[in-house]
Design an enzyme around this catalytic site. Structure first.
Site, short mmCIF file in Angstrom:
data_model
loop_
_atom_site.label_atom_id
_atom_site.label_comp_id
_atom_site.label_asym_id
_atom_site.label_seq_id
_atom_site.Cartn_x
_atom_site.Cartn_y
_atom_site.Cartn_z
N THR A 74 0.87 -1.19 0.13
CA THR A 74 0.05 0.03 0.02
C THR A 74 0.82 1.17 0.02
OG1 THR A 74 -1.93 0.97 0.92
CG2 THR A 74 -0.38 0.00 2.42
N LYS A 78 3.79 1.14 -3.72
CA LYS A 78 3.29 0.63 -5.02
C LYS A 78 4.28 0.65 -6.06
CE LYS A 78 -1.69 0.39 -3.65
NZ LYS A 78 -3.08 0.85 -3.86
N ASN A 99 0.28 -4.13 -6.47
CA ASN A 99 -0.06 -4.04 -5.09
C ASN A 99 -0.34 -5.50 -4.39
OD1 ASN A 99 -2.39 -5.12 -6.47
ND2 ASN A 99 -4.09 -4.28 -5.08
N ALA A 139 -4.34 11.56 -10.84
CA ALA A 139 -3.84 10.66 -12.16
C ALA A 139 -2.57 9.84 -11.30
CB ALA A 139 -3.39 11.67 -13.15
N GLY A 141 -1.28 6.32 -8.52
CA GLY A 141 -1.19 5.16 -8.68
C GLY A 141 -2.40 4.30 -8.94
N ARG A 162 -4.20 18.29 -12.24
CA ARG A 162 -3.99 19.77 -11.98
C ARG A 162 -3.24 20.12 -12.79
NH1 ARG A 162 -3.40 19.42 -5.37
NH2 ARG A 162 -1.69 17.73 -5.63
N LYS A 166 0.89 16.76 -16.09
CA LYS A 166 0.48 15.35 -15.49
C LYS A 166 -0.41 14.71 -16.52
CE LYS A 166 2.13 15.44 -11.34
NZ LYS A 166 2.13 16.48 -10.14
P1 NAP Z 1 -1.36 9.01 -5.39
O1 NAP Z 1 -0.40 8.19 -5.97
O2 NAP Z 1 -0.54 9.83 -4.34
O3 NAP Z 1 -2.13 9.95 -6.43
C1 NAP Z 1 -3.04 10.98 -5.70
C2 NAP Z 1 -3.52 11.81 -7.12
O4 NAP Z 1 -4.63 12.50 -6.55
C3 NAP Z 1 -2.49 12.41 -7.65
O5 NAP Z 1 -2.82 12.60 -9.13
C4 NAP Z 1 -2.58 14.00 -7.16
O6 NAP Z 1 -2.36 14.95 -8.12
C5 NAP Z 1 -4.00 13.97 -6.82
N1 NAP Z 1 -4.40 15.17 -6.11
C6 NAP Z 1 -3.96 15.14 -4.56
N2 NAP Z 1 -4.50 16.04 -4.15
C7 NAP Z 1 -5.19 16.73 -4.98
C8 NAP Z 1 -6.18 17.67 -4.79
N3 NAP Z 1 -6.27 18.64 -3.70
N4 NAP Z 1 -6.79 18.07 -5.92
C9 NAP Z 1 -6.87 17.46 -7.19
N5 NAP Z 1 -6.01 16.19 -7.17
C10 NAP Z 1 -5.35 15.96 -6.01
O7 NAP Z 1 -2.34 8.12 -4.46
P2 NAP Z 1 -3.02 6.77 -4.95
O8 NAP Z 1 -2.46 5.83 -4.46
O9 NAP Z 1 -3.53 6.96 -6.37
O10 NAP Z 1 -4.66 6.70 -4.20
C11 NAP Z 1 -5.67 7.78 -4.33
C12 NAP Z 1 -6.68 7.54 -3.43
O11 NAP Z 1 -7.49 6.10 -3.85
C13 NAP Z 1 -6.41 7.37 -1.94
O12 NAP Z 1 -7.36 8.00 -1.18
C14 NAP Z 1 -6.25 5.92 -1.74
O13 NAP Z 1 -6.48 5.63 -0.30
C15 NAP Z 1 -7.27 5.42 -2.55
N6 NAP Z 1 -7.36 4.11 -2.92
C16 NAP Z 1 -8.18 3.32 -2.26
C17 NAP Z 1 -8.14 1.77 -2.62
C18 NAP Z 1 -9.34 0.88 -2.22
O14 NAP Z 1 -9.04 -0.31 -2.28
N7 NAP Z 1 -10.16 1.27 -1.96
C19 NAP Z 1 -6.97 1.25 -3.43
C20 NAP Z 1 -6.04 2.24 -3.79
C21 NAP Z 1 -6.13 3.60 -3.32
P3 NAP Z 1 -0.61 15.47 -8.37
O15 NAP Z 1 -0.30 14.47 -8.91
O16 NAP Z 1 -0.90 16.73 -9.05
O17 NAP Z 1 -0.09 15.61 -7.02
#
Ligand code: NAP
Length: 454
Positions: A74, A78, A99, A139, A141, A162, A166
């Site tokens: 997690t 990842k 994952n 955009a 993981g 944003r 990206k």
């Molecule tokens: P990540 O790799 O850090 O990506 C987050 C994305 O959100 C990036 O594109 C980031 O943009 C964007 N972002 C962050 N803050 C923002 C804001 N204020 N406004 C607009 N865009 C914003 O995280 P991730 O691993 O993809 O996870 C994303 C979410 O999915 C998390 O909450 C995680 O807990 C959830 N998730 C859930 C599961 C499940 O099984 N339910 C599995 C995986 C993930 P920038 O690149 O511009 O910073």
């Protein structure tokens, strides 16, 4: 069991062991999830949580090869794992995110199950994804994994980003359009939040969904808190919605296939989702709200007793119906108490019954329709109970009260008009005195709506 790296060095597995690695890890639901899978499938293995930062990852991996037969990753690992994989699934190569890892003779094979888990989760809420336009917010993981699985299912996908940079980077990896957050316009059927916006209870929604009039489904990958503001907006606009718990369970089922060739039935998935939603609601009841009971309030006929019993059953609580408690203590029906001694006498009994509830623990309490109209009753109940208002529409109340003969307040002429004016008088008071207000979209399961709202 949560171990740090030092503790993992000393750890001796007693049977086949799988771990989830990441940091922070304490709030991960994966250990509960896979323990439930083990119980349901009969596959005997231990599942532990390892608190591992990217710096500690190489050392943790060396130990994992000796002690584990696989692991989940997690945030923030990842992507970290990618250079260490001996073999990678096509989706992993494409999205540069894994994952799930299977360890076989010291070799690591990486998979990503988030995307396929989410596609299955969407299909629990919509019959088909064919010809649907999907917008993914973010955009990172999760967005990459989800977009890749949706594209593979033939769906047209756009991502909201944003910055142009990206967006271009994303479109160079996956055949998706991109749009800047400020330029989102009305052409999407399904919205998926794959940003972390909403993880804090006071986060605003990442976008204003009133701009997207065509939406039929909103999915938030976040599952803690269970009801983000984005999901609340969807619910209030009458749009179907769900949180990331279904994605978590379904991606976990795919991981089990990779580790153990386990074939997990829909019935098992459904039962585990219910258990996890219940255990999450119980944790939030204590940790976020600081309460040990749940009180249901609302207009007569809103289902406090029926829903209360189902809720108690789902979370393993006792159930008390205040009116039934009073009737059994007085050995008399409420209509009889009213006609013999008058309403004020009944209200005194009701006050005492509320007071008694402050000694209860782990109980769902259904109140009478007038209980919290007395604000001091509401204050007494709120001492150790979360006061939830079951906010049903008037036409449903009419339907539920049809033919009712045991409600003293309905022993009047022109019942229809009486119900309407009492409803208009009481609804704002329930709203003001309750700590949570739950509405019930058409077709929604009431217990599920309450668990999501806690
Ligand atoms: P990540 O790799 O850090 O990506 C987050 C994305 O959100 C990036 O594109 C980031 O943009 C964007 N972002 C962050 N803050 C923002 C804001 N204020 N406004 C607009 N865009 C914003 O995280 P991730 O691993 O993809 O996870 C994303 C979410 O999915 C998390 O909450 C995680 O807990 C959830 N998730 C859930 C599961 C499940 O099984 N339910 C599995 C995986 C993930 P920038 O690149 O511009 O910073």
């Amino acid at each position: 069991m949560v171990l740090n790296l030092e503790e993992f060095k000393k750890f001796t597995p007693k049977k086949k062991t799988i771990a989830v690695m990441g940091k922070p890890i304490h709030h991960s639901l994966s250990p509960i999830l896979h323990t439930e899978f083990s119980k349901e499938t009969g596959i005997d293995f231990d599942y532990i949580a390892l608190e591992v930062s990217p710096d500690e990852f190489p050392a943790a991996l060396k130990l994992a090869k000796e002690k584990l037969c696989g692991f989940n990753l997690t945030m923030p690992l990842k992507q970290t794992v990618i250079p260490y994989l001996d073999e990678a699934d096509k989706e992993v190569t494409l999205t540069q995110s894994a994952n799930t890892v299977v360890i076989n003779n010291g070799r690591l094979h990486g998979y990503t199950t988030d995307g396929v888990g989410l596609v299955d989760a969407l299909l629990l809420k919509t019959e088909t994804l064919k010809n649907k336009a999907v917008l993914i917010l973010g955009a990172g993981g999760a967005a990459r994994s989800v977009a890749s699985a949706l594209v593979a299912s033939g769906v047209v996908v756009s991502v909201a980003v944003r910055s142009e940079e990206k967006g271009k980077a994303f479109s160079s990896i996956l055949p998706c359009n991109y749009v800047l957050f400020d330029d989102i316009y009305d052409k999407y059927d399904i919205l998926i939040n794959a940003t972390p916006v909403g993880m804090n209870d006071d986060d605003l929604p990442p976008i204003d969904i009133s701009k997207l009039q065509r939406l039929t489904l909103v999915y938030d990958c976040i599952y803690n808190p269970p009801m983000t503001k984005l999901l609340r907006d969807a619910r209030d606009s009458g749009i179907a919605y769900d949180n990331g718990l279904s994605m978590l369970v379904l991606q976990g089922a795919y991981s089990e296939q990779y580790w153990f060739s386990a074939d997990i039935s829909n019935a098992v998935i459904d039962s585990i989702m219910r258990k996890l939603r219940a255990s999450q609601a119980l944790a939030r009841l204590a940790e976020v709200h600081g309460k040990s009971n749940i009180v249901l309030t609302g207009f007569m006929g809103c289902g406090k007793t029926t829903i209360g019993k189902m809720l108690a059953d789902a979370i393993g609580f006792d159930f008390v119906d205040l009116d039934e408690k009073i009737e059994s203590e007085q050995n008399m029906k409420i209509t009889e108490i009213f006609s013999k001694y008058g309403e004020e006498f009944f209200r005194k009994l009701e006050r005492n019954a509320c007071q008694d509830c402050t000694n209860l623990k782990h109980t769902v309490i259904a109140t009478g329709g007038g209980t919290v109209i007395r604000s001091d009753n509401a204050e007494i109940l709120k001492k150790n109970s979360l006061l939830i208002f079951l906010n049903k529409k008037l036409d449903e109340i009419y339907r539920n009260l049809e033919g009712s003969t045991n409600r003293p307040l309905l022993m009047v002429e022109n019942v229809h008009e009486h119900i309407r004016s009492l409803y208009e008088f009481r609804q704002p008071q329930y709203l003001e005195r309750s700590e949570l207000d739950v509405t019930f979209p058409d077709g929604a399961e009431p217990v599920n709506e309450i668990l999501l709202s806690i």
